[in-house]
Design a protein around this motif. Structure first.
Motif, PDB file in Angstrom:
ATOM      1  N   ALA B  14       0.823  -1.068   0.131  1.00  0.00           N
ATOM      2  CA  ALA B  14      -0.014   0.206  -0.118  1.00  0.00           C
ATOM      3  C   ALA B  14       0.928   1.170   0.024  1.00  0.00           C
ATOM      4  CB  ALA B  14      -1.008  -0.221   1.263  1.00  0.00           C
ATOM      5  N   GLY B  15       1.892   1.092   0.660  1.00  0.00           N
ATOM      6  CA  GLY B  15       3.083   2.282   0.662  1.00  0.00           C
ATOM      7  C   GLY B  15       3.369   2.691  -0.533  1.00  0.00           C
ATOM      8  N   ILE B  16       3.685   1.558  -1.353  1.00  0.00           N
ATOM      9  CA  ILE B  16       4.215   1.820  -2.742  1.00  0.00           C
ATOM     10  C   ILE B  16       3.212   2.462  -3.640  1.00  0.00           C
ATOM     11  CG2 ILE B  16       5.000   0.570  -4.641  1.00  0.00           C
ATOM     12  CD1 ILE B  16       7.536   0.870  -2.693  1.00  0.00           C
ATOM     13  N   ILE B  17       2.071   1.896  -3.735  1.00  0.00           N
ATOM     14  CA  ILE B  17       0.953   2.585  -4.444  1.00  0.00           C
ATOM     15  C   ILE B  17       0.759   3.960  -4.082  1.00  0.00           C
ATOM     16  CG2 ILE B  17      -1.514   2.463  -4.843  1.00  0.00           C
ATOM     17  CD1 ILE B  17      -1.195  -0.795  -4.376  1.00  0.00           C
ATOM     18  N   ALA B  18       0.628   4.349  -2.649  1.00  0.00           N
ATOM     19  CA  ALA B  18       0.547   5.687  -2.176  1.00  0.00           C
ATOM     20  C   ALA B  18       1.722   6.424  -2.852  1.00  0.00           C
ATOM     21  CB  ALA B  18       0.217   5.700  -0.709  1.00  0.00           C
ATOM     22  N   TYR B  19       2.848   6.157  -2.616  1.00  0.00           N
ATOM     23  CA  TYR B  19       4.174   6.678  -3.021  1.00  0.00           C
ATOM     24  C   TYR B  19       3.912   6.874  -4.614  1.00  0.00           C
ATOM     25  CZ  TYR B  19       8.926   8.267  -3.502  1.00  0.00           C
ATOM     26  OH  TYR B  19       9.930   9.013  -3.915  1.00  0.00           O
ATOM     27  N   GLY B  20       3.365   6.036  -5.228  1.00  0.00           N
ATOM     28  CA  GLY B  20       3.461   6.270  -6.769  1.00  0.00           C
ATOM     29  C   GLY B  20       2.324   6.986  -7.107  1.00  0.00           C
ATOM     30  N   ILE B  21       1.402   7.285  -6.580  1.00  0.00           N
ATOM     31  CA  ILE B  21       0.403   8.240  -6.813  1.00  0.00           C
ATOM     32  C   ILE B  21       0.755   9.436  -6.655  1.00  0.00           C
ATOM     33  CG2 ILE B  21      -2.073   8.889  -6.289  1.00  0.00           C
ATOM     34  CD1 ILE B  21      -2.804   5.770  -5.982  1.00  0.00           C
ATOM     35  N   TYR B  22       1.373   9.617  -5.201  1.00  0.00           N
ATOM     36  CA  TYR B  22       2.050  11.000  -4.844  1.00  0.00           C
ATOM     37  C   TYR B  22       2.833  11.460  -5.912  1.00  0.00           C
ATOM     38  CZ  TYR B  22       5.004  13.907  -1.879  1.00  0.00           C
ATOM     39  OH  TYR B  22       6.012  14.958  -1.631  1.00  0.00           O
ATOM     40  N   ARG B  23       3.778  10.737  -6.563  1.00  0.00           N
ATOM     41  CA  ARG B  23       4.984  11.050  -7.453  1.00  0.00           C
ATOM     42  C   ARG B  23       4.095  11.210  -8.801  1.00  0.00           C
ATOM     43  NH1 ARG B  23       9.415  13.566  -5.849  1.00  0.00           N
ATOM     44  NH2 ARG B  23      10.369  12.768  -4.075  1.00  0.00           N
ATOM     45  N   SER B  24       2.925  11.063  -8.850  1.00  0.00           N
ATOM     46  CA  SER B  24       2.373  10.928 -10.168  1.00  0.00           C
ATOM     47  C   SER B  24       2.279  12.466 -11.042  1.00  0.00           C
ATOM     48  CB  SER B  24       0.930  10.674 -10.301  1.00  0.00           C
ATOM     49  OG  SER B  24       1.046   9.135  -9.984  1.00  0.00           O
ATOM     50  N   ALA B  25       2.478  13.501 -10.282  1.00  0.00           N
ATOM     51  CA  ALA B  25       2.331  14.810 -11.171  1.00  0.00           C
ATOM     52  C   ALA B  25       3.183  14.994 -12.064  1.00  0.00           C
ATOM     53  CB  ALA B  25       2.509  15.916  -9.934  1.00  0.00           C
ATOM     54  N   SER B  26       2.886  14.997 -13.246  1.00  0.00           N
ATOM     55  CA  SER B  26       3.779  15.193 -14.570  1.00  0.00           C
ATOM     56  C   SER B  26       3.087  16.133 -15.372  1.00  0.00           C
ATOM     57  CB  SER B  26       3.996  13.721 -15.403  1.00  0.00           C
ATOM     58  OG  SER B  26       2.937  13.278 -15.768  1.00  0.00           O
ATOM     59  N   THR B  27       3.815  16.816 -16.207  1.00  0.00           N
ATOM     60  CA  THR B  27       3.429  17.611 -17.319  1.00  0.00           C
ATOM     61  C   THR B  27       2.450  16.786 -18.219  1.00  0.00           C
ATOM     62  OG1 THR B  27       5.454  18.575 -17.344  1.00  0.00           O
ATOM     63  CG2 THR B  27       3.991  19.580 -18.990  1.00  0.00           C
ATOM     64  N   ARG B  28       1.256  17.674 -18.411  1.00  0.00           N
ATOM     65  CA  ARG B  28       0.028  16.678 -18.979  1.00  0.00           C
ATOM     66  C   ARG B  28       0.532  16.850 -20.770  1.00  0.00           C
ATOM     67  NH1 ARG B  28      -4.278  15.830 -15.633  1.00  0.00           N
ATOM     68  NH2 ARG B  28      -5.720  15.758 -17.256  1.00  0.00           N
ATOM     69  N   ASN B  29       1.718  16.203 -20.935  1.00  0.00           N
ATOM     70  CA  ASN B  29       1.844  16.157 -22.365  1.00  0.00           C
ATOM     71  C   ASN B  29       2.812  15.028 -22.666  1.00  0.00           C
ATOM     72  OD1 ASN B  29       4.471  16.594 -21.711  1.00  0.00           O
ATOM     73  ND2 ASN B  29       4.275  18.923 -22.545  1.00  0.00           N
ATOM     74  N   LEU B  30       3.081  14.651 -23.611  1.00  0.00           N
ATOM     75  CA  LEU B  30       3.967  13.336 -24.259  1.00  0.00           C
ATOM     76  C   LEU B  30       5.189  13.061 -23.441  1.00  0.00           C
ATOM     77  CD1 LEU B  30       2.892  12.022 -27.622  1.00  0.00           C
ATOM     78  CD2 LEU B  30       2.029  11.456 -25.376  1.00  0.00           C
ATOM     79  N   GLU B  31       5.909  14.472 -23.584  1.00  0.00           N
ATOM     80  CA  GLU B  31       7.258  14.417 -22.854  1.00  0.00           C
ATOM     81  C   GLU B  31       7.068  14.168 -21.523  1.00  0.00           C
ATOM     82  OE1 GLU B  31      10.375  15.779 -25.075  1.00  0.00           O
ATOM     83  OE2 GLU B  31      10.952  17.299 -23.479  1.00  0.00           O
ATOM     84  N   GLY B  32       6.313  14.811 -20.890  1.00  0.00           N
ATOM     85  CA  GLY B  32       5.843  14.539 -19.414  1.00  0.00           C
ATOM     86  C   GLY B  32       5.675  13.179 -18.807  1.00  0.00           C
ATOM     87  N   TYR B  33       4.742  12.693 -19.688  1.00  0.00           N
ATOM     88  CA  TYR B  33       4.074  11.348 -19.496  1.00  0.00           C
ATOM     89  C   TYR B  33       5.098  10.126 -19.440  1.00  0.00           C
ATOM     90  CZ  TYR B  33       0.882   7.578 -18.775  1.00  0.00           C
ATOM     91  OH  TYR B  33       0.026   6.315 -18.334  1.00  0.00           O
TER      92      TYR B  33
END
Lengths: 39, 568
Positions: B14-33
């Protein structure tokens, strides 16, 4: 095709390439000695 | 599993999933994703490259491989450091200069669209299938341990990791891989220490290696030569490791988008290079230590009763079959061997460090003979399992380490080790899904779509492709039950395609006069040759990578004489 960015520790990337090869060689020698010692 | 182990397992996952979601913020374009805006430092590239390569299969199968076949599997990695150097020198400068999303974009610029599509199709096929196997690997743990239905286990397992992979793209993948690898390596080190700690008093680390050595498992370097000359069917020796392993690593790291996509996230070519070269330095020692756990477990089982077969499921099936009596007879013979061994090893701690080498050699010789007897029984039980119709369950290599963990490790550590297997799997599957989606989006969707698209739409579609590949891999995992040693199944699959992919890239980089038609048909013929060799000859699969690459280079050179085409 050499990278203009200077690598850390060495003057050129060749230093890093040689280091990687030297470590590989040391690992092979180490593995050979282990094989000899425990077979 | 006790509730404390469940707690450790659930909190870690659960910690890893939560950390993954927390670090999910990326620029909403292909280079960011897909490329995390190309801003990663070298140590994150290193951990990401390592986390992508080392899947659950690595940590499940490798100790079992050492237990049954010895340490020689480490030779498979000897070609890797040289491959890191070649990629750093030749591949990286081009990939970075062209600011590519996928390695296959370069093939269209250099050759033509059909070569790009063929190679990216091969990538999607081989990576999609092997990722399916990687989804299956952690699932057998739960089903074997808890008696859960394997098919539903796969669905649940694949679903959890998709959550942060879809939402966070390359950025979430890299950050979770960093944390995952730290936990995985820590967990494996603790388990190795615990095995040594659980050996009888007077038996230490060196003694354990000596015992495993007397059983033929400290064969770290082997030549592959027999009285009849070099054995081309021998899978792991120093020559197949350095030459075959070099070609495999070169094609995997140089042409497989799941790896190329990792080091393209680096902020500069310098950071990419450092990540790859450090991988060349640390990979072999890491693999050596994982294999070492297998031989330590083997030494442990000389002092403790080992199961006749490490996977319980096919044994239970035998009990209610026509082979029940034969099984009982074999089990009572095995009990006798265990009794003899118990008697023998009681004297072992006293003589292992004594100057009386004759006594020690005699005891170890007798132990080796009993071990051979056990191996004979293991072969017999495998025949029984096969004859009973369980064709896919006659190989228990993947169960050896796991069974040891569950049967002998202390409470809490069992939960941690199970979590380790999951995290290792997630790290490599997440990177694979991200790369499968990037190749689908860049090499196929954007290549063929005539519609004008904006960043927001591309970003949403990329998420959908990631989800689609996740579902595909779960479906493949449902059919992966008959594959024997999973680490080999994945590598064999790779060896069918990687050599050809590498050959195409080598032609692109180094044979400037060769053009699209010649290399395209050379790739098709090379693929036919490699797959024919696998099915119709007994040549070890590591050699197929070299064969595929060399065949494409030679065939393309010859075919170029027949194709008179304008420069592409």
């Amino acid at each position: 095709m050499e990278n203009p960015e200077k690598p850390p520790l060495f003057a050129t990337w060749k230093g890093w390439y040689l280091l990687v090869l030297a470590i590989l060689l040391a690992e092979i020698v180490f593995f050979y000695l282990i094989t000899k010692a425990f077979q | 599993m006790r509730w404390e182990d469940w707690l450790v397992l659930i909190i870690t996952l659960a910690g890893i999933i939560a950390y993954g979601i927390y670090r999910s913020a990326s620029t909403r374009n292909l280079e960011g994703y897909f490329l995390s805006n190309r801003e990663m430092p070298w140590y994150l590239v290193l951990l990401s490259v390592m986390g992508t390569q080392a899947s659950a299969i690595t940590f499940l199968s490798a100790p079992g491989q050492a237990y049954t076949d010895g340490m020689r599997f480490v030779q498979y990695y000897l070609g890797l450091p040289m491959a890191m150097i070649v990629i750093s020198m030749g591949f990286l400068p081009i990939f970075h200069k062209l600011r590519l999303f996928t390695a296959y974009e370069f093939l269209e610029q250099r050759f033509d669209h059909k070569t790009r599509l063929f190679i990216s199709f091969i990538f999607l096929l081989s990576r999609g299938l092997s990722t399916g196997i990687s989804v299956y690997a952690p699932s057998i743990i739960l089903s074997s341990l808890l008696g859960w239905n394997i098919y539903w286990t796969i669905v649940v397992m694949g679903g959890l990791l998709i959550i942060y992979t879809v939402s966070g793209g390359a950025r979430a993948v890299a950050y979770t891989q960093q944390l995952q690898l730290i936990i995985v390596l820590g967990g494996m080190l603790v388990s190795g220490y615990t095995v040594v700690h659980m050996l009888p008093e007077g038996v230490g680390f060196r003694d354990a290696l000596e015992i495993s050595g007397s059983l033929g498992k400290m064969n770290v370097i082997t030549s592959g030569f027999t009285e009849k000359g070099f054995d081309w069917t021998d899978r792991y020796n120093i020559f197949s490791g350095i030459i075959g392993g070099f070609f495999l690593a070169l094609s995997y790291f140089g042409t497989d988008q799941s790896q190329v996509g990792r080091y393209l996230t680096a902020s500069s070519i310098r950071e990419s290079r450092m990540g790859l070269l450090m991988n060349g330095i640390v990979k072999i020692p890491m693999q050596f230590l994982i294999l070492l756990i297998g031989v330590l477990v083997l030494a442990f089982y000389q002092f403790n009763p080992s199961p006749l077969f490490f996977n319980k499921a096919p044994i239970e099936k035998l009990r209610s079959s026509a082979y029940a009596d034969s099984l009982r007879t074999l089990e009572s013979k095995h009990e006798e061997v265990i009794g003899e061994k118990r008697h023998l090893v009681a004297a072992l701690p006293g003589v292992l460090r004594s100057a009386e080498t004759g006594m020690k050699d005699s005891l170890l010789g007798q132990l080796s003979a009993l071990h051979e007897k056990e191996n004979g029984m293991r072969r017999e039980i495998r025949k029984m399992i096969l004859a009973n119709g369980a064709r896919s369950e006659d190989n228990d290599t993947n169960y050896i380490f796991l069974r040891f963990v569950v049967d002998y490790l202390p409470v809490g550590l069992v939960g941690l080790l199970i979590a380790v297997i999951f995290l290792a799997a997630w790290g490599s599957i997440a990177a694979a899904l991200n790369s499968l989606a990037s190749s689908t989006m860049i090499d196929f969707h954007k290549r063929f779509s005539a519609a004008v698209r904006n960043d927001e739409n591309d970003y949403r579609l990329s998420k959908l492709y990631t989800l689609g590949w996740g579902v595909f891999c779960i479906i493949v995992a449902q059919f992966a039950t008959g594959m024997g040693s999973l680490i080999e199944a994945v590598n064999v699959l790779g060896s069918w395609f990687y050599g050809v992919m590498l050959g195409v890239f080598l032609v692109a980089f180094y044979l400037k006069h060769i053009r699209g038609n010649a290399v395209f048909w050379a790739a098709i013929l090379g693929e036919v040759l490699v797959i024919s060799m696998y099915w119709f000859t007994s040549v070890g699969w590591l050699w197929l990578n070299a064969v595929g690459a060399i065949a494409v280079v030679l065939l393309a050179t010859i075919l170029q004489f027949f194709f008179k085409e304008s420069k592409t």
